[in-house]
Design a protein around this motif. Structure first.
Motif, PDB file in Angstrom:
ATOM      1  N   ASP A  91      44.744  31.178  29.781  1.00 55.85           N
ATOM      2  CA  ASP A  91      44.794  32.506  29.886  1.00 55.85           C
ATOM      3  C   ASP A  91      44.105  33.111  30.397  1.00 55.85           C
ATOM      4  O   ASP A  91      44.187  34.563  30.849  1.00 55.85           O
ATOM      5  N   ALA A  92      42.663  32.697  30.071  1.00 56.91           N
ATOM      6  CA  ALA A  92      42.078  32.996  30.258  1.00 56.91           C
ATOM      7  C   ALA A  92      42.071  33.740  31.776  1.00 56.91           C
ATOM      8  O   ALA A  92      41.074  34.782  32.315  1.00 56.91           O
ATOM      9  N   ARG A  93      42.322  32.412  32.487  1.00 59.27           N
ATOM     10  CA  ARG A  93      42.781  33.168  34.153  1.00 59.27           C
ATOM     11  C   ARG A  93      44.077  34.235  34.372  1.00 59.27           C
ATOM     12  O   ARG A  93      43.502  34.728  35.349  1.00 59.27           O
ATOM     13  N   LEU A  94      44.600  33.421  33.677  1.00 50.58           N
ATOM     14  CA  LEU A  94      46.332  33.957  34.314  1.00 50.58           C
ATOM     15  C   LEU A  94      46.635  35.159  33.942  1.00 50.58           C
ATOM     16  O   LEU A  94      47.900  35.529  33.169  1.00 50.58           O
ATOM     17  N   ALA A  95      46.143  35.140  31.988  1.00 54.53           N
ATOM     18  CA  ALA A  95      47.063  35.754  31.336  1.00 54.53           C
ATOM     19  C   ALA A  95      46.661  37.179  31.357  1.00 54.53           C
ATOM     20  O   ALA A  95      45.954  37.833  31.355  1.00 54.53           O
ATOM     21  N   LEU A  96      48.005  38.448  31.282  1.00 56.64           N
ATOM     22  CA  LEU A  96      47.683  39.566  31.457  1.00 56.64           C
ATOM     23  C   LEU A  96      46.407  40.277  30.862  1.00 56.64           C
ATOM     24  O   LEU A  96      44.901  40.107  30.473  1.00 56.64           O
ATOM     25  N   GLY A  97      46.981  41.018  29.919  1.00 59.69           N
ATOM     26  CA  GLY A  97      46.691  41.530  28.402  1.00 59.69           C
ATOM     27  C   GLY A  97      45.532  41.957  28.382  1.00 59.69           C
ATOM     28  O   GLY A  97      44.558  41.662  29.733  1.00 59.69           O
ATOM     29  N   LYS A  98      44.968  41.617  27.394  1.00 58.01           N
ATOM     30  CA  LYS A  98      43.189  42.131  27.278  1.00 58.01           C
ATOM     31  C   LYS A  98      42.145  41.994  28.574  1.00 58.01           C
ATOM     32  O   LYS A  98      42.319  40.908  27.986  1.00 58.01           O
ATOM     33  N   GLY A  99      41.363  42.281  28.463  1.00 55.44           N
ATOM     34  CA  GLY A  99      40.219  41.971  29.135  1.00 55.44           C
ATOM     35  C   GLY A  99      40.724  41.069  30.918  1.00 55.44           C
ATOM     36  O   GLY A  99      39.331  41.120  31.965  1.00 55.44           O
ATOM     37  N   ALA A 100      42.107  41.241  30.882  1.00 56.52           N
ATOM     38  CA  ALA A 100      42.157  41.372  32.612  1.00 56.52           C
ATOM     39  C   ALA A 100      42.073  42.549  33.368  1.00 56.52           C
ATOM     40  O   ALA A 100      41.831  43.310  33.276  1.00 56.52           O
ATOM     41  N   ASP A 101      41.398  42.110  34.328  1.00 52.13           N
ATOM     42  CA  ASP A 101      40.813  42.784  35.065  1.00 52.13           C
ATOM     43  C   ASP A 101      41.332  42.862  36.776  1.00 52.13           C
ATOM     44  O   ASP A 101      41.086  42.410  37.481  1.00 52.13           O
ATOM     45  N   PRO A 102      42.546  44.152  37.195  1.00 53.07           N
ATOM     46  CA  PRO A 102      43.408  43.845  38.263  1.00 53.07           C
ATOM     47  C   PRO A 102      42.214  43.962  38.961  1.00 53.07           C
ATOM     48  O   PRO A 102      42.587  42.967  40.205  1.00 53.07           O
ATOM     49  N   GLU A 103      41.100  44.403  38.807  1.00 54.79           N
ATOM     50  CA  GLU A 103      40.469  45.086  40.106  1.00 54.79           C
ATOM     51  C   GLU A 103      39.658  43.577  40.855  1.00 54.79           C
ATOM     52  O   GLU A 103      39.228  43.998  41.610  1.00 54.79           O
ATOM     53  N   ALA A 104      39.524  43.098  39.783  1.00 48.98           N
ATOM     54  CA  ALA A 104      38.447  41.917  39.687  1.00 48.98           C
ATOM     55  C   ALA A 104      39.549  40.927  40.900  1.00 48.98           C
ATOM     56  O   ALA A 104      39.054  39.373  41.507  1.00 48.98           O
ATOM     57  N   VAL A 105      40.517  40.890  39.739  1.00 50.59           N
ATOM     58  CA  VAL A 105      41.694  39.781  40.501  1.00 50.59           C
ATOM     59  C   VAL A 105      41.391  40.202  42.219  1.00 50.59           C
ATOM     60  O   VAL A 105      41.523  39.298  43.417  1.00 50.59           O
ATOM     61  N   LYS A 106      41.865  41.202  42.435  1.00 52.47           N
ATOM     62  CA  LYS A 106      41.745  41.507  44.033  1.00 52.47           C
ATOM     63  C   LYS A 106      40.594  40.976  44.451  1.00 52.47           C
ATOM     64  O   LYS A 106      40.404  40.814  45.813  1.00 52.47           O
ATOM     65  N   ALA A 107      39.750  41.493  43.943  1.00 45.39           N
ATOM     66  CA  ALA A 107      38.514  41.353  44.989  1.00 45.39           C
ATOM     67  C   ALA A 107      38.276  39.512  45.004  1.00 45.39           C
ATOM     68  O   ALA A 107      37.792  39.563  46.114  1.00 45.39           O
ATOM     69  N   TRP A 108      38.391  38.745  43.948  1.00 45.49           N
ATOM     70  CA  TRP A 108      38.625  38.082  43.646  1.00 45.49           C
ATOM     71  C   TRP A 108      39.474  37.045  44.591  1.00 45.49           C
ATOM     72  O   TRP A 108      39.348  35.666  46.020  1.00 45.49           O
ATOM     73  N   VAL A 109      40.604  37.749  45.098  1.00 48.77           N
ATOM     74  CA  VAL A 109      41.215  37.328  46.275  1.00 48.77           C
ATOM     75  C   VAL A 109      40.670  37.336  47.648  1.00 48.77           C
ATOM     76  O   VAL A 109      40.451  36.866  48.850  1.00 48.77           O
ATOM     77  N   LEU A 110      40.204  38.950  47.942  1.00 44.02           N
ATOM     78  CA  LEU A 110      39.729  39.123  49.018  1.00 44.02           C
ATOM     79  C   LEU A 110      38.477  38.000  49.369  1.00 44.02           C
ATOM     80  O   LEU A 110      38.012  37.672  50.129  1.00 44.02           O
ATOM     81  N   ILE A 111      37.402  37.270  48.156  1.00 46.57           N
ATOM     82  CA  ILE A 111      36.443  36.772  48.289  1.00 46.57           C
ATOM     83  C   ILE A 111      36.392  35.061  48.512  1.00 46.57           C
ATOM     84  O   ILE A 111      35.848  34.823  49.543  1.00 46.57           O
ATOM     85  N   GLY A 112      38.334  35.165  48.556  1.00 45.09           N
ATOM     86  CA  GLY A 112      38.343  33.612  48.926  1.00 45.09           C
ATOM     87  C   GLY A 112      38.833  34.090  50.392  1.00 45.09           C
ATOM     88  O   GLY A 112      38.760  32.667  51.198  1.00 45.09           O
ATOM     89  N   ALA A 113      39.254  35.218  51.066  1.00 44.01           N
ATOM     90  CA  ALA A 113      39.638  34.811  52.752  1.00 44.01           C
ATOM     91  C   ALA A 113      38.032  34.804  53.154  1.00 44.01           C
ATOM     92  O   ALA A 113      38.039  34.127  53.882  1.00 44.01           O
ATOM     93  N   GLU A 114      36.988  36.083  52.476  1.00 48.95           N
ATOM     94  CA  GLU A 114      35.988  35.835  53.293  1.00 48.95           C
ATOM     95  C   GLU A 114      35.604  34.206  53.021  1.00 48.95           C
ATOM     96  O   GLU A 114      34.463  33.380  54.357  1.00 48.95           O
TER      97      GLU A 114
END
Lengths: 216, 216, 216, 216
Positions: A91-114
DNA sequence: GATGAATGAGGTTTCATTCAT
DNA sequence: TATGAATGAAACCTCATTCAT
């Protein structure tokens, strides 16, 4: 005598600005000017606190990693059984709900590409993945160490991590066409089946109650 | 009169050059001059064949997508049962072996990151994902349509695609620390279990022999 | 009330830092931050003691000039004849031995280049050259005033100064390929010949003995 | 097909612009903008023809060296005796008259200062000095090889070169207070005396007349 | 089709200097 | 005196794109 250092606050301010700008323009598109504007600072000051643009990215990687770790720690506070801990991990990594931060997820994908081509970033990225791999394997071991071979646990953990990373990718690019919250659900189900299918995946009792009189 | 058009060759040459340069320097770092050098052409000529740099990227997306599709078609030529077709689908995307192109995988991960924020790229990317989603769901329907609800099939397909995308990411960033070829193996196993677990995942008989004089 | 002024020490500290940094990075490359670091101070403090960077350079010019003058005074303490004084003058500027400071020589060459186009620096530089010209001409006059025309003495002095400046240049750029200590030797020889060649160039008696009980 | 290269002209244009700007503002002060303006080009074009600013400087060093060599070759065309060749060598570097280029002399002094700390520049600078050292030693050998030891010839040559370098320095910083044209005169006189003083230092007959129909 | 010079906007970074503490 | 954050101008350099040939 002298002036009190505010470097740490400033650095965090800048890292946060990079995060927000990156999700809109990518890392290359996140110019120092844009970061400065987003942070309400001047370009010169950015370089006063970070020697180079790349270093802001590295700080951002660490920051985003820490977001996930923090969320896991919070969700697992009340987890008592291994099964509940596993649930918290997922849940910490995948559940949406409280504390999920879509911006941070986007950033993580971009970081993965870097991380694909920038050594420094890859190092931090791999470190984070390795850490999760270890944690997850440990959790799986606690649950099914008696039924699964170590090698199978490693493969299962690897698949779960892959699914997580891919779910981020699909979530940020196909926000509408993916089944809602499929990832957390399917991952738990997969693990359960792989482990023999006998344990409950119920969430731990909500932490709200316990908090009373709990110093933490 | 005059020269025969070589536009198509040139475009492919350029797209391939972008692919190779991107894996080393990223999309922003893949300058027109660098692409030209990699292709053995001149910067001016690049713009003769592509109006703008962005268009090369779009062409690259289509090209990389087509690599996967081609591989799938080749592997499924000899697949007769739905199970064999599924196996071909998974192997086309995840198995290493012949035809796997690590550079293309890297490029795909980079494309995925561009898709996060560049509309044109996202459109193509999502189209490709949607196509795979449809194909995969169809395959799963053929196999377990009688046992699984449509919604479950969609979720399963989504998870499989997520695992694939994530496996690419981990493969190109953690080439050494992931269990060898875990992805294809675990994905098949997961599908089997999700579908009820009764079908064989054996590969179809190798096509080499049968092809001779075998019209099928 | 309060603190005893340490301005003079600080200024010297800063000037010395500029000297050392300049020899590594040139004047433009000697940033305030680098000077501060070399001096173990902070950038802000530099500007407390010097209004502008240029002023540190001017102070450095005076300091390097003073090094030469001091060395001359020390070497000529025991010179009794005009010939011995001349010898001291040449040795003060050209002999390696004790007190020669290769860093200062480098700095002097760099200062000479600044003097080409920076008025303030040129003024000090020319003043120093003029002073040496006067001293040297006086020494030559004492030695050969009866044999050489005033104009010839001026030319000889100019040539000697030119040779000195050039010797610095060659010494700091060609430290290995020049004959060892050619400059002092050849300059003395040239002067002797130009003056008629009849005087001894022997050094004065070494000062070591006299130092006893000598406050200096 | 294609476009004719004008790189060589452009590079020369740029090098010349650097020379002129440097004498006014020094190397660091010679910004790409300023060089471009002086050359009537755009900053971007400067970088099209030179990868980095430093490379313009290196090209300038070679250019200024070649000016001296060319002047020597021209002046020595009519030199028949070793003595006349020596005279040409000295005049090429020190005499004012026709072909003397005060801007180039300033530039050479600035280059000398860069040579103190920039390896690339020092390399070229030392090469040029070594070349002159060799030529000069050869000339001296031709004249006085029977009277002077090889070591003395080297020292004499070194002193002459030092005097030349220093004369440049003094000429560009003290244009008014040095005796007119002292350097060429004094250097020749010094050499004559060092070599035993028996040869004539007369210039060769002016070349204009002889060239007519004189195949030589 | 193809070349390579040319442009101009804009990127990161540096740095002397100022100023609140 | 001393500190260190802050500024803003300006430096070098890059690069997609255009264009004459």
């Amino acid at each position: 005598m002298g002036r009190k250092s505010n470097t740490e606050e400033r650095r965090m301010q800048i890292v946060n600005a990079l995060l927000r700008v990156m999700t809109k323009k990518g890392y290359e598109g996140a110019t120092i000017q844009a970061i400065a504007a987003e942070a309400g600072l001047t370009p010169g000051l950015i370089h006063y606190h970070f020697k180079a643009k790349r270093e802001i990215l590295l700080a951002l990687v660490e920051y985003v990693v820490s977001i996930g770790e923090t969320r896991y720690r919070m969700l697992s506070v009340d987890a008592q059984t291994p099964q509940q801990q596993l649930r918290a991990f997922v849940d910490a990594r995948l559940a949406l709900g409280k504390g999920a931060d879509p911006e941070a997820v986007k950033a993580w994908v971009l970081i993965g590409a870097e991380a694909v081509r920038v050594d420094d970033v890859r190092e931090l990225y791999c470190e984070a993945i390795a850490m999760q791999m270890k944690e997850l394997a440990q959790l799986l071991w606690n649950i099914a160490g008696d039924r699964l071979a170590a090698e199978d646990i490693r493969k299962l953990a690897a698949m779960v991590l892959a699914t997580m990373e891919g779910a981020y990718q699909l979530a940020v690019t196909n926000p509408d066409s993916m089944p809602k919250n499929f990832a957390a659900e399917m991952v738990m189900e997969t693990i359960v089946k792989a482990c023999g299918g006998e344990f409950s995946t119920a969430k731990p009792a909500p932490p709200g109650r316990r908090r009373k009189g709990d110093a933490r």
